[in-house]
Design an enzyme around this catalytic site. Structure first.
Site, short mmCIF file in Angstrom:
data_model
loop_
_atom_site.label_atom_id
_atom_site.label_comp_id
_atom_site.label_asym_id
_atom_site.label_seq_id
_atom_site.Cartn_x
_atom_site.Cartn_y
_atom_site.Cartn_z
N HIS A 86 0.82 -1.21 0.00
CA HIS A 86 0.00 0.00 0.00
C HIS A 86 0.86 1.26 0.00
CE1 HIS A 86 -3.91 -2.04 1.63
NE2 HIS A 86 -3.60 -2.43 0.42
N TYR A 96 -9.98 3.81 1.62
CA TYR A 96 -10.64 2.65 2.22
C TYR A 96 -12.17 2.64 2.07
CZ TYR A 96 -6.29 0.74 3.87
OH TYR A 96 -5.04 0.18 3.91
N GLU A 139 0.04 2.16 8.05
CA GLU A 139 0.45 2.93 6.88
C GLU A 139 0.79 4.36 7.27
OE1 GLU A 139 -2.89 2.18 4.34
OE2 GLU A 139 -2.30 0.07 4.13
#
Length: 149
Positions: A86, A96, A139
């Site tokens: 990602h 998302y 992330e």
């Protein structure tokens, strides 16, 4: 960070056999919905889509998640690989909801309304956002560390 309720986790685990049988059809339908957004589609490796590699990988990941939703530590290495991928492709938190809005209807499209009831989709929604929150946090940390380096 959101968590899935015990009832939702039980429903997700109970759907694992259906995912094992229909996972590729679900992820293929999900990507078809997701790629209606050209900006999202541009983030993906087209060769991996056309070969079927990416839908197969995602189907396997969803199945592993369903089977291990109550033992998330088992998924650590897979989650780390997802986070790394990602980061490479520029996935951000605001991507998302697009995936959720493609995945949940794809489950119903493939399994049908009798199997993919509102209760099942609600459980998968809880499960999706629990995993999404974990990925988003990891992330975010990775992006921050990259900026600091």
């Amino acid at each position: 960070m959101r968590t899935a309720s015990p009832a939702a986790m039980a429903i997700v685990k109970a759907t694992a056999p259906a995912l094992e049988k229909h996972g590729l059809a679900i992820t293929t339908a999900m990507y078809a919905r997701l790629f209606e957004n050209a900006d999202i589609a541009a983030m993906f490796d087209r060769a991996a889509q056309e070969s079927g590699e990416q839908p197969k990988r995602l189907a396997a990941a969803i199945l592993a998640y369903a089977k291990n939703i109550d033992k998330l530590a088992n998924l650590g290495p897979a989650v780390a690989r997802m986070v790394a991928r990602h980061i490479e492709t520029g996935v951000k938190a605001d991507h998302y909801p697009y995936v959720a809005n493609a995945l949940l209807p794809a489950i119903r499209d493939v399994l049908g309304a009798e199997a993919a009831t509102d209760e099942v989709l609600a459980a998968w929604g809880e499960a999706y956002w629990m995993l999404a929150d974990m990925l988003i946090a990891a992330e975010s940390q990775a992006y921050a560390e990259a900026e600091a380096a």
